[in-house]
Design a protein around this motif. Structure first.
Motif, PDB file in Angstrom:
ATOM      1  N   LYS A 335       0.909  -1.081  -0.146  1.00  0.00           N
ATOM      2  CA  LYS A 335      -0.012   0.031  -0.098  1.00  0.00           C
ATOM      3  C   LYS A 335       0.898   1.288   0.001  1.00  0.00           C
ATOM      4  N   SER A 338       2.729   1.826  -3.242  1.00  0.00           N
ATOM      5  CA  SER A 338       1.647   2.407  -4.256  1.00  0.00           C
ATOM      6  C   SER A 338       1.473   3.944  -4.018  1.00  0.00           C
ATOM      7  N   ASP A 340       0.291   5.505  -1.147  1.00  0.00           N
ATOM      8  CA  ASP A 340      -0.761   5.696  -0.169  1.00  0.00           C
ATOM      9  C   ASP A 340       0.097   5.896   1.241  1.00  0.00           C
ATOM     10  N   SER A 342      -1.215   8.159   3.300  1.00  0.00           N
ATOM     11  CA  SER A 342      -1.986   9.094   3.923  1.00  0.00           C
ATOM     12  C   SER A 342      -2.254   8.848   5.393  1.00  0.00           C
ATOM     13  N   ARG A 344      -4.502   7.248   6.714  1.00  0.00           N
ATOM     14  CA  ARG A 344      -6.065   7.007   7.001  1.00  0.00           C
ATOM     15  C   ARG A 344      -6.637   5.934   7.950  1.00  0.00           C
ATOM     16  N   SER A 346      -7.818   2.458   8.836  1.00  0.00           N
ATOM     17  CA  SER A 346      -8.407   1.352   7.874  1.00  0.00           C
ATOM     18  C   SER A 346      -9.631   0.749   8.675  1.00  0.00           C
TER      19      SER A 346
END
Length: 347
Positions: A335, A338, A340, A342, A344, A346
Motif C-alpha cells: 500500500k 503504491s 498511499d 495518508s 487514514r 482502515s
C-alpha cells in the motif's frame, strides 16, 4: 528455488528507557528482545516466508522467554543450540531532535560469544533451505562466532544456497584482537548478496563515495554517487550478484530521509525517497530493509526495482514501529509502495 530462509546471530534482551528519558533519569526499562539476524527472520515470517533462526542460548527462564517471543512471531527455533551462562543485553536511550540515541552493550561472555565450529550441524540446518543470511555483527562478537559464521557460509556455498550479508559495522564490538578489515573479507567473499549503509563499505573496506560525509547530510544524500561504491564492492567480491546500499539522511534524531540503491548487471536501481518526520523507533531499520529485500528478491524474481522498492517501503514503516521487530504485513508495505502514505484509518 526453496524459499526457507536461515539466519544466524545473537539475539539480546533489549532494555529501553521509556518516553525519551535519559539513562540517568529513568527508574524503569521496557524489556523486549532484538538482534540483527532475528529481526530479519521476524520480518520474513510476517511476510509468510518460512524462517529458522539459529543461535546459542543459555538454559534459563530469560532465554526461554526469548524463544517464546520468536515462536509468537512465527520464527522457527528448532535449530537453536544450548549452552553457556547468559543472554546478551543491550540498553537503549532513545534520542530526540538534536540529542542522538545511545546504545550500551552488555554482551561479553554471552552464550553465542562462546560458540565454536562444530557445535551446529549446518548441513542439517540447510537441508530444506534456499537462503542463508548473516551480518557483520556476528563475526565481531568473538573469534569463535566469526569461525562458526565462516563454517556456515562454506557449507551453504557447497550446498548451493544463496548467501546474503549485511556488513553492519559496529566499532564498539570488535574487541577480541582482530579488526573487521582482517576478518570480514573471507566471509563476504562467500556471499551472493551484499548490503551496507553509506558508511559500512568505508569503515570495513576503505571504499567510499567522493565528497560524502555521513554526519553532515542535512537529509540530502545523492544516490547516484554510490554507483562507484557498489561497483568496487562487486569487483572485490566477484561472487556477489547484487550490491545494495541504504541511504539515510539525518535532519535530526526524529526526522530522517530514507532511500536505497541496488546495483546488478552494471545497472544502478534507485528507490523513491521517504521523508520520515516523526520517528518512533529507528533501531532495526536496516534489518527491516534486509528482510524486505530478501522477500522481494524471492517473490519478484527478475524485478530488482520492485524488490528494492519493497525493501525501502518496509523499512520506512519500521520507523513507526516500537521495538526491534518490523511487525507489518505485505499488504501494508505494498500500500505504501503504491503511494498511499495518508495514514487514514482502515475500517
Amino acid at each position: 528455488m526453496k524459499k526457507k530462509v536461515i539466519t544466524f546471530g545473537e539475539i539480546m534482551l533489549r532494555l529501553a528507557t521509556p518516553d525519551y528519558l535519559r539513562f540517568c533519569q529513568t527508574n524503569q526499562y521496557n524489556a523486549t528482545f532484538g538482534g540483527g539476524e532475528a529481526n530479519v527472520a521476524v520480518s520474513l515470517a510476517n511476510y509468510g516466508i518460512e524462517t529458522e533462526f539459529v543461535t546459542r542460548l543459555p538454559q534459563n527462564d530469560i532465554a526461554r522467554t526469548c524463544v517464546m517471543e520468536l515462536r509468537k512471531q512465527g520464527v522457527g527455533t528448532s535449530r537453536i543450540v544450548y549452552g553457556g551462562d547468559r543472554l546478551g543485553i543491550y540498553f537503549l536511550e532513545t534520542g530526540a531532535v538534536a540529542r542522538a540515541s545511545k546504545v550500551i552493550y552488555d554482551r561479553a561472555h554471552s552464550s553465542i560469544a562462546e560458540v565454536r565450529p562444530g557445535m551446529i550441524d549446518w548441513e542439517a540446518v540447510f537441508r530444506d533451505a534456499g537462503w542463508f543470511h548473516w551480518t557483520g555483527i556476528t563475526p565481531a562478537i568473538s573469534e569463535g562466532a566469526a569461525e562458526t559464521c565462516l563454517e556456515a557460509i562454506r557449507v551453504a556455498n557447497r550446498m548451493g544456497i544463496t548467501v546474503s550479508c549485511d556488513l553492519n559495522y559496529r566499532k564498539n564490538l570488535w574487541k577480541y584482537g582482530k579488526t573487521a578489515a582482517e576478518v570480514m573479507p573471507e566471509l563476504v567473499a562467500g556471499s551472493d548478496i551484499i548490503l551496507g549503509n553509506e558508511e559500512d563499505a568505508e569503515k570495513v573496506f576503505g571504499i567510499k563515495p567522493e565528497r560524502f560525509d555521513a554526519t553532515a547530510t542535512g537529509g540530502e544524500v545523492d544516490a547516484a554517487s554510490f554507483r562507484s561504491v557498489c561497483a568496487q564492492l562487486m569487483e572485490r567480491f566477484p561472487r556477489a550478484k547484487k550490491v545494495i546500499i541504504t541511504l539515510r539522511g539525518s535532519v535530526n534524531a526524529n526526522h530522517n530521509t530514507w532511500k536505497g540503491v541496488l546495483f546488478a548487471d552494471g545497472r544502478l536501481y534507485q528507490s523513491r525517497e521517504y521523508d520520515i518526520t516523526h520517528i518512533v523507533d529507528r533501531v532495526g531499520g536496516g534489518d527491516s530493509f534486509m528482510g524486505g529485500l530478501i522477500y522481494g528478491l524471492l517473490s519478484y524474481p527478475g524485478d530488482d526495482q520492485r524488490a528494492l522498492d519493497f525493501a525501502v517501503a518496509a523499512s520506512c514503516l519500521k520507523h513507526t514501529i516500537y521495538g526491534d521487530f518490523n511487525q507489518v504485513t505485505v499488504e501494508e508495505v505494498e500500500k505504501l509502495m503504491s503511494g498511499d502514505a495518508s495514514g487514514r484509518v482502515s475500517r
